[in-house]
Write a protein that holds these residues in place. Structure first.
Motif, mmCIF file in Angstrom:
data_model
loop_
_atom_site.group_PDB
_atom_site.id
_atom_site.type_symbol
_atom_site.label_atom_id
_atom_site.label_comp_id
_atom_site.label_asym_id
_atom_site.label_seq_id
_atom_site.Cartn_x
_atom_site.Cartn_y
_atom_site.Cartn_z
ATOM 1 N N GLU A 127 19.811 10.136 5.176
ATOM 2 C CA GLU A 127 20.941 10.915 5.672
ATOM 3 C C GLU A 127 20.537 12.194 6.397
ATOM 4 O OE1 GLU A 127 20.886 11.431 1.064
ATOM 5 O OE2 GLU A 127 20.432 9.901 2.559
ATOM 6 N N SER A 128 19.263 12.608 6.223
ATOM 7 C CA SER A 128 18.814 13.835 6.882
ATOM 8 C C SER A 128 17.940 13.560 8.103
ATOM 9 C CB SER A 128 18.032 14.705 5.890
ATOM 10 O OG SER A 128 16.817 14.077 5.515
ATOM 11 N N LEU A 129 17.703 12.283 8.431
ATOM 12 C CA LEU A 129 16.802 11.972 9.541
ATOM 13 C C LEU A 129 17.343 12.440 10.885
ATOM 14 C CD1 LEU A 129 15.498 8.381 8.671
ATOM 15 C CD2 LEU A 129 14.252 10.541 8.543
ATOM 16 N N ASP A 130 18.670 12.459 11.018
ATOM 17 C CA ASP A 130 19.238 12.853 12.310
ATOM 18 C C ASP A 130 19.044 14.333 12.606
ATOM 19 O OD1 ASP A 130 20.900 13.533 10.241
ATOM 20 O OD2 ASP A 130 22.764 13.094 11.302
ATOM 21 N N SER A 131 18.710 15.115 11.576
ATOM 22 C CA SER A 131 18.502 16.551 11.772
ATOM 23 C C SER A 131 17.083 16.979 11.379
ATOM 24 C CB SER A 131 19.523 17.353 10.965
ATOM 25 O OG SER A 131 19.424 17.046 9.588
ATOM 26 N N ALA A 132 16.185 16.028 11.232
ATOM 27 C CA ALA A 132 14.832 16.341 10.788
ATOM 28 C C ALA A 132 14.044 17.077 11.869
ATOM 29 C CB ALA A 132 14.102 15.063 10.393
ATOM 30 N N ASP A 133 13.108 17.882 11.428
ATOM 31 C CA ASP A 133 12.233 18.616 12.334
ATOM 32 C C ASP A 133 11.356 17.609 13.099
ATOM 33 O OD1 ASP A 133 10.373 20.190 13.600
ATOM 34 O OD2 ASP A 133 9.594 21.152 11.797
ATOM 35 N N PRO A 134 11.401 17.603 14.428
ATOM 36 C CA PRO A 134 10.594 16.645 15.207
ATOM 37 C C PRO A 134 9.105 16.741 14.908
ATOM 38 C CG PRO A 134 12.241 17.694 16.597
ATOM 39 C CD PRO A 134 12.280 18.413 15.282
ATOM 40 N N ASN A 135 8.619 17.943 14.659
ATOM 41 C CA ASN A 135 7.197 18.094 14.340
ATOM 42 C C ASN A 135 6.850 17.439 13.013
ATOM 43 O OD1 ASN A 135 6.549 19.549 16.673
ATOM 44 N ND2 ASN A 135 7.206 21.475 15.744
ATOM 45 N N ALA A 136 7.760 17.562 12.031
ATOM 46 C CA ALA A 136 7.536 16.922 10.734
ATOM 47 C C ALA A 136 7.546 15.408 10.876
ATOM 48 C CB ALA A 136 8.595 17.380 9.738
ATOM 49 N N LEU A 137 8.458 14.893 11.697
ATOM 50 C CA LEU A 137 8.506 13.446 11.929
ATOM 51 C C LEU A 137 7.221 12.966 12.597
ATOM 52 C CD1 LEU A 137 12.170 13.059 13.245
ATOM 53 C CD2 LEU A 137 11.317 12.464 10.979
ATOM 54 N N ARG A 138 6.774 13.706 13.594
ATOM 55 C CA ARG A 138 5.555 13.322 14.310
ATOM 56 C C ARG A 138 4.341 13.349 13.374
ATOM 57 N NH1 ARG A 138 6.035 16.898 17.670
ATOM 58 N NH2 ARG A 138 7.414 15.764 19.073
ATOM 59 N N HIS A 139 4.307 14.353 12.518
ATOM 60 C CA HIS A 139 3.194 14.469 11.571
ATOM 61 C C HIS A 139 3.194 13.293 10.594
ATOM 62 C CE1 HIS A 139 1.094 16.128 7.963
ATOM 63 N NE2 HIS A 139 0.283 16.601 8.878
ATOM 64 N N ALA A 140 4.375 12.902 10.098
ATOM 65 C CA ALA A 140 4.467 11.784 9.159
ATOM 66 C C ALA A 140 4.042 10.477 9.827
ATOM 67 C CB ALA A 140 5.889 11.669 8.626
ATOM 68 N N LYS A 173 0.814 -1.215 0.000
ATOM 69 C CA LYS A 173 0.000 0.000 0.000
ATOM 70 C C LYS A 173 0.850 1.268 0.000
ATOM 71 C CE LYS A 173 -3.898 -2.218 0.127
ATOM 72 N NZ LYS A 173 -4.783 -2.248 -1.058
ATOM 73 N N GLY A 174 2.156 1.131 0.170
ATOM 74 C CA GLY A 174 3.039 2.298 0.090
ATOM 75 C C GLY A 174 2.987 3.213 1.288
ATOM 76 N N LEU A 175 2.557 2.705 2.450
ATOM 77 C CA LEU A 175 2.400 3.566 3.622
ATOM 78 C C LEU A 175 3.742 4.059 4.149
ATOM 79 C CD1 LEU A 175 -0.426 2.232 3.443
ATOM 80 C CD2 LEU A 175 -0.492 2.258 5.931
ATOM 81 N N ILE A 176 4.694 3.138 4.306
ATOM 82 C CA ILE A 176 6.006 3.552 4.817
ATOM 83 C C ILE A 176 6.735 4.402 3.776
ATOM 84 C CG2 ILE A 176 8.323 2.653 5.289
ATOM 85 C CD1 ILE A 176 6.646 2.645 7.733
ATOM 86 N N ALA A 177 6.580 4.072 2.505
ATOM 87 C CA ALA A 177 7.210 4.880 1.459
ATOM 88 C C ALA A 177 6.686 6.307 1.486
ATOM 89 C CB ALA A 177 6.973 4.246 0.083
ATOM 90 N N ALA A 178 5.373 6.464 1.707
ATOM 91 C CA ALA A 178 4.794 7.808 1.787
ATOM 92 C C ALA A 178 5.349 8.557 2.993
ATOM 93 C CB ALA A 178 3.278 7.717 1.857
ATOM 94 N N ALA A 179 5.490 7.861 4.120
ATOM 95 C CA ALA A 179 6.067 8.494 5.305
ATOM 96 C C ALA A 179 7.512 8.904 5.055
ATOM 97 C CB ALA A 179 5.984 7.536 6.495
ATOM 98 N N ALA A 180 8.262 8.038 4.359
ATOM 99 C CA ALA A 180 9.656 8.356 4.050
ATOM 100 C C ALA A 180 9.758 9.576 3.140
ATOM 101 C CB ALA A 180 10.339 7.149 3.410
ATOM 102 N N ASP A 181 8.834 9.693 2.205
ATOM 103 C CA ASP A 181 8.822 10.879 1.338
ATOM 104 C C ASP A 181 8.587 12.151 2.151
ATOM 105 O OD1 ASP A 181 9.298 9.412 -0.936
ATOM 106 O OD2 ASP A 181 7.199 9.297 -1.541
ATOM 107 N N GLU A 182 7.751 12.031 3.188
ATOM 108 C CA GLU A 182 7.460 13.200 4.019
ATOM 109 C C GLU A 182 8.677 13.659 4.815
ATOM 110 O OE1 GLU A 182 3.838 13.838 6.313
ATOM 111 O OE2 GLU A 182 3.108 11.912 5.543
#
Length: 554
Positions: free
Chosen positions: A354-367, A340-349
């Motif tokens: 390589e940028s996950l260690d500096s990602a915005d926590p709010n963006a991660l929570r939203h995804a 269904k592409g659920l995790i792929a969609a979250a990864a796109d968000e």
């Protein structure tokens, strides 16, 4: 229309492009804001082969008259022809609702979406076209094609059936519906469709390729080969060569089968573009792998553990993930979400690994919340174990760890040579992943990069992984399945072993394994690569190295 502009239009229609350009430029000096002149200059430059210049003139006309449907349609076509399909899609958004005045633009939007590989958007646009042209069988065929690519088989069958009702003796229409029946394993309906078509006077030779499919499904390989040889490969070269590859492979002719698979992959529309995009995708994957380090892993944020039961099935395509998920669907306490592409969609968000260690926590929570919301939509917030199955979710292992640390992950492995060979010989709907299978060297390179990424993640992240061997699953399913359900903390259930009944009950399969899973278990696909050692020679060193690392004898 001004006389000079009218004269320029006449010159353009007569093919006198230089004279048309000269007159249009003179008109432009007098009326610099003339949208009609901008439009004509765009047509002239496009006809002359200068698509970029032509598109710029056409864009000026659209900017001046945004509600002019004809102007928009021509700009869309110019952008498609110049390879700027994403821009074409944005231009092709109709400025008003669904009515006859916007019909050409809905057509253009559907074509732009098809060119961009945006099947959902294309299907939606073709539905609008069908609403405006319900008696045109061609538009129902276009809708059915995109629905089939999206694995929405019931809807595709409905669209193709509508086309057959409008053109009951058209061999192309009958063939398309027949392919849906074959794809959905509806062999009885396929036979009835073909028998009725022939009885109504449709020449057998015009249905030769789909008749060949029926014969092959019935195990009559020789007859299938004779029928296919009577069909014109130019009508649908990808399908024709794919069927030729299947017949030759079933007959044990590796040389002919590999040649047919090569021709199938060569015949794909826009192949060179897809190959280039796949190469860029592999380059990005290589760069991501280099970032998967212990230092990177230490800085990743962590979410609380998910309370609802959730697990994942991953593995390189054609490794046996569909066989495993079909077995597991037989357990009453398991719901499988298939590709269904659920995790792929979250990864796109959230962006690349390589940028996950500096990602915005709010963006991660939203995804993460979006993922769970979609999960609830698809399962009705099931209380039983939900298994999210998508082979290449192994490339989203960091996101799985980040969102659902400790969740069970079942990794299905198969001999690398069999895996890559099977990918190369399948006909996939092209995307950034499957486009890697158009060339056997690219397929092996993609396998290598994917496995390197997976092993890098396993070395630095505390992933909860259980490995299942395809070969052992075929040879001794009960032993492998008992270990799997024990890993999932579920009780054993004998219904797990009746995979054929589960396959019959599950409905359409959302990948290229649709035919195999309804067959009895057999080991014919195990070690198939040895018949193709000559053809695989350029990639054997790389793949056999992985075979050794995965524990296969070499």
């Amino acid at each position: 229309m001004q006389p000079r502009l009218a004269e320029a239009v006449t010159a353009f229609q007569q093919g006198r492009l230089d004279r048309a350009r000269e007159l249009a430029n003179l008109e432009l000096k007098q009326n610099p804001d003339s949208a009609k002149t901008h439009h004509l200059l765009g047509l002239i430059e496009c006809r002359a082969g200068r698509l970029t210049e032509g598109a710029e003139w056409l864009r000026r006309a659209v900017d001046a008259e945004p509600a002019n449907v004809a102007f928009r349609v021509m700009l869309v076509r110019a952008l498609i022809d110049s390879g700027k399909v994403d821009q074409a899609l944005s231009v092709a958004a109709p400025p008003s609702g669904i009515d006859q005045s916007t019909l050409p633009l809905w057509h253009a939007r559907a074509e732009a979406a098809d060119s961009a590989g945006r099947r959902e958007v294309a299907a939606s646009a073709w539905r609008c076209v069908c609403a405006l042209q319900p008696s045109d069988w061609r538009v129902w065929i276009n809708l059915g094609r995109d629905l089939l690519a999206l694995n929405r088989l019931d809807e595709a069958e409905e669209a193709y059936s509508r086309a057959v009702s409008l053109a009951p003796r058209n061999p192309d229409v009958i063939r398309q519906l027949g392919l849906v029946f074959e794809r959905a394993n509806k062999n009885a309906q396929l036979g009835e469709l073909l028998d009725n078509a022939i009885a109504s006077g449709v020449p057998r030779e015009r249905l030769a390729d789909i008749l060949a499919v029926r014969e092959l499904r019935s195990g009559r390989r020789s007859e299938a080969g004779k029928l296919l040889s009577a069909a014109d490969p130019k009508e649908d070269p990808v399908r024709w060569h794919r069927l030729a590859a299947r017949i030759a492979d079933d007959q044990g002719d590796a040389t002919q089968a590999f040649a047919a698979a090569s021709a199938m992959n060569q015949a794909l529309a826009h192949r060179d573009s897809w190959v280039a995009r796949a190469a860029e995708y592999r380059s990005n994957l290589s760069r991501s792998t280099q970032s998967i380090t212990p230092q990177w892993a230490e800085t990743l944020p962590q979410f609380p553990s998910e309370t609802r039961p959730l697990a994942f099935i991953v593995g390189f395509p054609r490794s046996g993930t569909t066989l495993l998920d079909t077995f597991l669907m037989g357990h009453p306490d398991i719901v499988v979400l298939e590709e269904k592409g659920l995790i792929a969609a979250a990864a796109d968000e959230v962006g690349p690994p390589e940028s996950l260690d500096s990602a915005d926590p709010n963006a991660l929570r939203h995804a993460r919340e979006n993922y769970l919301a979609r999960l609830d939509d698809l399962t009705g917030r099931a209380s039983c174990l939900v298994i999210d199955k998508a082979p290449l979710n192994m490339l989203h292992a960091p996101v799985i760890h980040l969102f659902f640390g400790g969740a069970p992950i079942m990794f299905v492995r198969r001999h690398p040579c069999d895996t890559v060979l099977s990918c190369f010989m399948q006909s996939f709907t092209p995307n950034l992943s499957t486009a890697n299978f158009l060339d056997v060297r690219d397929a092996a390179d993609f396998y290598d990069l994917t496995m390197r990424f997976w092993e890098a993640c396993r070395s630095v992240l505390p992933l909860n992984v259980h490995t299942i061997s395809y070969e052992e699953l075929v040879a001794d399913p009960e032993r492998q399945l008992r270990a799997a359900v024990d890993f999932l903390n579920l009780p054993w259930d004998d219904r797990l072993l009746d995979h054929r009944q589960t396959a019959a009950d599950r409905g359409p399969v959302a990948n290229t394994s649709y035919e195999q899973i309804v067959q009895p278990l057999n080991a014919s696909a195990v070690g198939r690569w040895r018949r193709y050692e000559t053809q695989l020679e350029p990639v054997l060193p790389l793949l056999l190295e992985w075979a050794s690392r995965l524990g296969y004898p070499t």
